[in-house]
Structures are given as structure tokens and as C-alpha cells.
Design an enzyme around this catalytic site. Structure first.
Site, PDB file in Angstrom:
ATOM      1  N   GLY A 193       4.145   7.885  -5.023  1.00  0.00           N
ATOM      2  CA  GLY A 193       4.929   6.699  -5.341  1.00  0.00           C
ATOM      3  C   GLY A 193       5.406   5.893  -4.157  1.00  0.00           C
ATOM      4  O   GLY A 193       6.163   4.931  -4.317  1.00  0.00           O
ATOM      5  N   THR A 194       4.962   6.237  -2.952  1.00  0.00           N
ATOM      6  CA  THR A 194       5.444   5.496  -1.785  1.00  0.00           C
ATOM      7  C   THR A 194       4.960   4.050  -1.791  1.00  0.00           C
ATOM      8  O   THR A 194       5.677   3.146  -1.372  1.00  0.00           O
ATOM      9  CB  THR A 194       5.004   6.187  -0.481  1.00  0.00           C
ATOM     10  OG1 THR A 194       3.590   6.426  -0.539  1.00  0.00           O
ATOM     11  CG2 THR A 194       5.730   7.503  -0.292  1.00  0.00           C
ATOM     12  N   CYS A 226       4.346   2.169  -4.451  1.00  0.00           N
ATOM     13  CA  CYS A 226       5.177   1.463  -5.429  1.00  0.00           C
ATOM     14  C   CYS A 226       6.545   1.153  -4.845  1.00  0.00           C
ATOM     15  O   CYS A 226       7.084   0.048  -5.017  1.00  0.00           O
ATOM     16  CB  CYS A 226       5.350   2.309  -6.690  1.00  0.00           C
ATOM     17  SG  CYS A 226       3.817   2.798  -7.508  1.00  0.00           S
TER      18      CYS A 226
END
Length: 269
Positions: free
Chosen positions: A206-207, A209
Site C-alpha cells: 500500500g505504499t 496508494c
């Protein structure tokens, strides 16, 4: 309060997608809204299944937001079909949306293909020309630029090609084998490197995002593009360097709660 809209897929484990976007936007001081493009069954190890929204329902979500709470920025993440991309582009043009950040999610961190081949041409022809900023990683940058990327010089050429082809600023993220964490911004014919370092934290789900949502949040607050990118990169790097578990979806939030608590204690001992 400034507002931001995330148009992206839902992540059932909460570490990426809409969930990560809402957490990040909230902790960066803007009111977060969402239009869900797809439901995913996934966790930090992989994507098990995807169920898309219909184009008609996605349009209803976007219209519902814009007709009531007009967003100051729009972040677009996972959109897996040409029909959905066409709806997004058409409605953003209709409303004259501003501060559009496109994170062209084509492949998940775990390697799952999230954007079908027939959607790539629609993304390039309909959506990227509307973007103020596109934030590809190296594999995505190779697809969009049509060239392999192995060096910093390759990054510069790929970013230039993407920016000139689609008339948008480009933040090409260098974490995929080219360098540790140095990202290259190409905007208005100029290059700007945002230097970073590799942080030995396995919780990186998720980095992408988180970074693009933080940029959108800062644009919504009125910061210029270069400053918005810098603030977003600092935000993400701070969470990772604190060894927080982004994979569980609470990294950036907890980091900011901790910082806020320290600021409050300093102000009111």
C-alpha cells in the site's frame, strides 16, 4: 476543510486501495471521499479475486460526490477495465475536476495483474491527458514510456516521454531496482529528484496508494506540486522508518497519532 476524492478499488485487508487512501487523506488534514471501482479479496501476500463495479454504478458514485461535496483534489488508483476508465474520464471532464493524481496501478506489489491489457490504451488516451500528475513505478513507467528502465538516465528519459506524450507531470518512483528510493519529478520541462534511502521494513503493502493520496491531499490544501510531492514523500518515509506496519493498514495513521500526541504534549505539558 478541504476535500479529496479517491476513485480506486477496495482492499479487504485495509492496507492499500480505498482504505489506505482514506486513512492517508484524513491524517493529512483533508476530508476523504470515495468511489469504489472494484471489490478485491486480498491480503498482504496476494490478490485472490476481483469483482468490478458496473460502469453505471461507478458513475452514480462519482456524480453523488461531485453534486454535493465538490472535491479539491482527485486521486485515481486501481481501475481494471476500459469501460470504467471511460466513465471516470467522462465525468471528470464534465465536472471540471482539478488536482487530479493518477496512480496507474497495473501490477500489485505481490505481482498480480490488476489492469487488463485492453484498459491500458484507454488509460493512456482518456485519463492521463486529464491528470495533473501521474505516479508510475518503474514497471508501470516502462509500459507507459515504451522503453526499458535500468538507470537514472533511463528514468529521466522515460519520465520525459510520459510527460510529453500525455501533457502531465510525472513522478517516476525509483524503488524497483533502479535505486533505493529516489523519485524523479518531471514537470513543465524540468526535472527534480526527491532523494530517499532504502528502509529495511517488509511492510510495504500500500505504499504507492499512500504516497499518491498524500500528494493529492496536499494539492487539495493548496500546496504547489513540488511541495506536495516533498511533503508526501516525507510522510511516507517517516512511517516506514518508524518500522510501522503499513501492511496492516495502520502505519501512516499511527505515525501521525504519535506525532500529534508529542506535539500536544509539547504544547500542553
Amino acid at each position: 476543510m478541504r476535500t479529496a476524492l479517491s476513485i480506486a478499488g477496495s482492499d479487504s485487508c485495509g492496507g492499500a486501495g480505498i482504505q489506505a487512501d482514506i486513512k492517508t487523506m484524513t491524517m493529512n488534514g483533508v476530508y476523504a471521499m470515495s468511489a469504489v471501482t472494484a471489490l478485491t479479496a486480498q491480503n498482504t501476500t496476494g490478490v485472490r479475486d476481483i469483482q468490478e463495479a458496473t460502469p453505471a454504478f461507478l458513475q452514480e458514485q462519482i456524480d453523488a460526490v461531485f453534486e454535493d461535496i465538490f472535491p479539491d483534489a482527485v486521486k485515481i488508483g486501481m481501475v481494471s477495465s476500459a469501460a470504467l476508465i471511460e466513465v471516470i474520464a467522462r465525468r471528470l471532464r464534465h465536472y471540471g475536476a482539478k488536482n487530479i493524481v493518477v496512480d496507474p496501478v497495473m501490477v500489485s506489489t505481490s505481482g498480480a495483474r490488476l489492469l487488463r491489457q485492453d484498459a491500458v490504451s484507454m488509460l493512456c488516451s482518456a485519463l492521463l491527458p486529464l491528470a495533473d500528475l501521474v505516479t508510475p513505478n518503474i514497471p508501470e513507467g516502462e509500459i507507459l514510456s515504451g522503453m526499458p528502465v535500468f538507470t537514472k538516465e533511463d528514468m529521466a528519459e522515460a519520465a520525459r516521454r510520459i510527460g510529453e506524450s500525455y501533457g502531465c507531470a510525472v513522478l517516476l518512483k525509483g524503488g524497483h531496482s533502479v535505486n533505493d528510493a529516489n523519485d524523479l519529478l518531471y514537470a513543465n520541462g524540468a526535472f527534480r529528484w526527491f532523494m530517499g534511502r532504502h528502509i529495511d521494513n517488509p511492510n510495504t503493502h500500500g505504499t504507492g496508494c499512500t504516497l499518491s493520496s498524500a500528494i493529492a491531499a496536499n494539492l487539495a490544501k493548496g500546496f504547489p506540486l513540488t511541495e506536495s510531492v516533498g511533503r508526501a514523500k516525507e510522510y511516507l518515509s517517516g512511517a516506514l522508518s518508524a518500522m510501522l506496519d503499513l501492511g496492516r493498514g495502520f502505519g501512516p495513521m499511527q505515525h501521525n497519532f504519535d506525532l500529534n500526541s508529542r506535539f500536544a504534549e509539547a504544547a500542553h505539558p
